[in-house]
Design a protein around this motif. Structure first.
Motif, PDB file in Angstrom:
ATOM      1  N   SER A  11      46.955  39.445  41.623  1.00 45.53           N
ATOM      2  CA  SER A  11      46.983  40.887  41.405  1.00 45.53           C
ATOM      3  C   SER A  11      47.487  41.580  42.665  1.00 45.53           C
ATOM      4  CB  SER A  11      45.576  41.400  41.078  1.00 45.53           C
ATOM      5  OG  SER A  11      45.538  42.811  41.061  1.00 45.53           O
ATOM      6  N   PRO A  12      48.240  42.680  42.532  1.00 46.09           N
ATOM      7  CA  PRO A  12      48.601  43.456  43.721  1.00 46.09           C
ATOM      8  C   PRO A  12      47.388  44.138  44.355  1.00 46.09           C
ATOM      9  CG  PRO A  12      49.373  44.537  41.715  1.00 46.09           C
ATOM     10  CD  PRO A  12      48.872  43.194  41.307  1.00 46.09           C
ATOM     11  N   ASP A  13      46.269  44.160  43.642  1.00 47.45           N
ATOM     12  CA  ASP A  13      45.038  44.753  44.169  1.00 47.45           C
ATOM     13  C   ASP A  13      43.871  43.811  43.849  1.00 47.45           C
ATOM     14  OD1 ASP A  13      42.904  46.256  45.000  1.00 47.45           O
ATOM     15  OD2 ASP A  13      43.503  48.084  43.940  1.00 47.45           O
ATOM     16  N   PRO A  14      43.701  42.739  44.626  1.00 44.89           N
ATOM     17  CA  PRO A  14      42.621  41.787  44.318  1.00 44.89           C
ATOM     18  C   PRO A  14      41.223  42.392  44.419  1.00 44.89           C
ATOM     19  CG  PRO A  14      43.657  41.267  46.438  1.00 44.89           C
ATOM     20  CD  PRO A  14      44.511  42.312  45.781  1.00 44.89           C
ATOM     21  N   GLU A  15      41.065  43.458  45.198  1.00 48.70           N
ATOM     22  CA  GLU A  15      39.746  44.095  45.273  1.00 48.70           C
ATOM     23  C   GLU A  15      39.394  44.763  43.945  1.00 48.70           C
ATOM     24  OE1 GLU A  15      37.320  44.021  47.617  1.00 48.70           O
ATOM     25  OE2 GLU A  15      38.565  42.472  48.526  1.00 48.70           O
ATOM     26  N   ALA A  16      40.384  45.394  43.302  1.00 48.29           N
ATOM     27  CA  ALA A  16      40.135  45.992  41.988  1.00 48.29           C
ATOM     28  C   ALA A  16      39.842  44.905  40.962  1.00 48.29           C
ATOM     29  CB  ALA A  16      41.338  46.827  41.550  1.00 48.29           C
ATOM     30  N   LEU A  17      40.568  43.790  41.037  1.00 48.72           N
ATOM     31  CA  LEU A  17      40.308  42.666  40.141  1.00 48.72           C
ATOM     32  C   LEU A  17      38.908  42.120  40.368  1.00 48.72           C
ATOM     33  CD1 LEU A  17      41.333  40.641  38.029  1.00 48.72           C
ATOM     34  CD2 LEU A  17      42.347  39.330  39.905  1.00 48.72           C
ATOM     35  N   ALA A  18      38.518  42.007  41.636  1.00 51.32           N
ATOM     36  CA  ALA A  18      37.173  41.529  41.956  1.00 51.32           C
ATOM     37  C   ALA A  18      36.108  42.459  41.381  1.00 51.32           C
ATOM     38  CB  ALA A  18      37.017  41.407  43.468  1.00 51.32           C
ATOM     39  N   GLU A  19      36.363  43.758  41.414  1.00 49.57           N
ATOM     40  CA  GLU A  19      35.415  44.714  40.847  1.00 49.57           C
ATOM     41  C   GLU A  19      35.261  44.487  39.345  1.00 49.57           C
ATOM     42  OE1 GLU A  19      32.701  47.641  40.162  1.00 49.57           O
ATOM     43  OE2 GLU A  19      33.299  46.730  42.064  1.00 49.57           O
ATOM     44  N   GLY A  20      36.366  44.142  38.674  1.00 48.12           N
ATOM     45  CA  GLY A  20      36.284  43.830  37.252  1.00 48.12           C
ATOM     46  C   GLY A  20      35.404  42.617  36.989  1.00 48.12           C
ATOM     47  N   PHE A  21      35.556  41.575  37.791  1.00 47.90           N
ATOM     48  CA  PHE A  21      34.702  40.398  37.653  1.00 47.90           C
ATOM     49  C   PHE A  21      33.243  40.758  37.919  1.00 47.90           C
ATOM     50  CE2 PHE A  21      38.492  37.889  37.419  1.00 47.90           C
ATOM     51  CZ  PHE A  21      38.109  36.657  36.915  1.00 47.90           C
ATOM     52  N   ALA A  22      33.010  41.598  38.919  1.00 45.17           N
ATOM     53  CA  ALA A  22      31.641  42.008  39.234  1.00 45.17           C
ATOM     54  C   ALA A  22      31.014  42.744  38.051  1.00 45.17           C
ATOM     55  CB  ALA A  22      31.634  42.877  40.483  1.00 45.17           C
ATOM     56  N   ARG A  23      31.778  43.588  37.376  1.00 44.59           N
ATOM     57  CA  ARG A  23      31.243  44.331  36.232  1.00 44.59           C
ATOM     58  C   ARG A  23      30.912  43.394  35.073  1.00 44.59           C
ATOM     59  NH1 ARG A  23      34.273  49.820  34.768  1.00 44.59           N
ATOM     60  NH2 ARG A  23      32.403  49.944  33.457  1.00 44.59           N
ATOM     61  N   LEU A  24      31.565  42.253  35.029  1.00 46.55           N
ATOM     62  CA  LEU A  24      31.269  41.257  33.996  1.00 46.55           C
ATOM     63  C   LEU A  24      30.100  40.348  34.394  1.00 46.55           C
ATOM     64  CD1 LEU A  24      34.914  40.313  32.981  1.00 46.55           C
ATOM     65  CD2 LEU A  24      33.253  41.603  31.606  1.00 46.55           C
ATOM     66  N   GLY A  25      29.471  40.636  35.515  1.00 44.50           N
ATOM     67  CA  GLY A  25      28.258  39.918  35.906  1.00 44.50           C
ATOM     68  C   GLY A  25      28.451  38.774  36.852  1.00 44.50           C
ATOM     69  N   PHE A  26      29.648  38.662  37.461  1.00 47.84           N
ATOM     70  CA  PHE A  26      29.904  37.590  38.413  1.00 47.84           C
ATOM     71  C   PHE A  26      29.622  38.064  39.839  1.00 47.84           C
ATOM     72  CE2 PHE A  26      32.765  36.386  34.888  1.00 47.84           C
ATOM     73  CZ  PHE A  26      32.404  35.056  34.717  1.00 47.84           C
ATOM     74  N   THR A  27      29.150  37.152  40.675  1.00 43.78           N
ATOM     75  CA  THR A  27      28.973  37.406  42.096  1.00 43.78           C
ATOM     76  C   THR A  27      30.264  37.065  42.833  1.00 43.78           C
ATOM     77  OG1 THR A  27      26.606  36.921  41.973  1.00 43.78           O
ATOM     78  CG2 THR A  27      27.650  36.743  44.152  1.00 43.78           C
TER      79      THR A  27
END
Length: 245
Positions: A11-27
């Motif tokens: 992703s051009p914005d891995p932090e935004a992608l990481a936030e998506g994973f966090a919202r799905l319950g991942f650490t």
């Protein structure tokens, strides 16, 4: 048989992608930084999601074909040189070496990787083999604890696609159960609205815990006849998830 090691996303914005994973319950891990010993000027940043068996690498990419979607599947080997010889019929690329550290904390050891892409068409995505320690030497156990109860990354699911001509040869060496092929209609029923028909099967400890975490995050999901929870792409993550006990 080599097991599934990890699935990378770009992703051009891995932090935004990481936030998506966090919202799905991942650490999420802390921000990562990869370097290549043979290419001193090269560096890549991102985040990681570690389960007890398998992980996701959320990496920076300028122009990925589909930002936020799975881009490959890598299978872990204890000896890359030997595996490259065994997989000669699959046209392995030359080995490439990487080292990972954490951008904000250099107190942990660095994880070292060596991998080789497989040129032969095995699946709709390029596959690769990779050698590194598991569990990773730079991994803290707390990063493997997830609100959604994730325990293992077990398969990448393709919807409406077929294996490549080299799939039968690869199945002699790579865990073929890590690649699932669903009819397009079945996939679309489970994961409506997907831009690309890709989903990831994740084993969890308790589906009730998973459902509670998804509900608390406002995530869309549905229970399948099998009892598994199908989560369509959302929150900037361009992959569905199938949580199974």
């Amino acid at each position: 048989m080599l097991p599934l090691d990890h699935i990378p996303f770009y992703s051009p914005d891995p932090e935004a992608l990481a936030e998506g994973f966090a919202r799905l319950g991942f650490t999420l891990s802390p921000p990562s930084r990869y370097t290549a010993p043979d290419h001193p000027d090269a560096a890549w940043r991102g985040r990681c999601v570690f389960t007890r068996d398998g992980w996701f690498d959320l990496l920076f990419g300028d122009q990925p074909r589909t930002p936020g979607a799975p881009m490959s599947v890598l299978f872990r080997t204890p000896d890359l040189a030997a595996t490259r010889r065994e997989l000669a019929a699959l046209n392995p690329e030359e080995s490439f070496h990487l080292e990972r550290g954490w951008a904000d904390d250099d107190s942990l050891p660095h994880e070292r990787f060596a991998y080789s892409g497989l040129r032969s068409r095995i699946a709709p995505l390029v596959l690769a083999v990779i050698q590194h320690a598991w569990p990773c030497v730079d991994l803290l156990p707390a990063w493997q604890e997830h609100a959604n109860g994730a325990q293992a990354v077990t398969a990448l699911i393709f919807g409406g696609e077929a294996p490549g001509p080299a799939a039968a040869t690869a199945a002699r060496f790579l865990d073929h159960q890590a690649l699932e092929y669903w009819p397009q209609a079945t996939f679309d029923d489970a994961f409506p609205g997907a831009k690309v028909r890709r989903a990831i099967r994740v084993r969890v400890a308790d589906l009730a815990v998973t459902a509670a975490a998804l509900t608390a995050a406002g995530a869309r999901f549905a229970e399948m006849e099998s009892g598994s929870l199908a989560v369509p792409p959302q929150f900037g993550v361009e992959a569905g998830f199938l949580f199974s006990a």
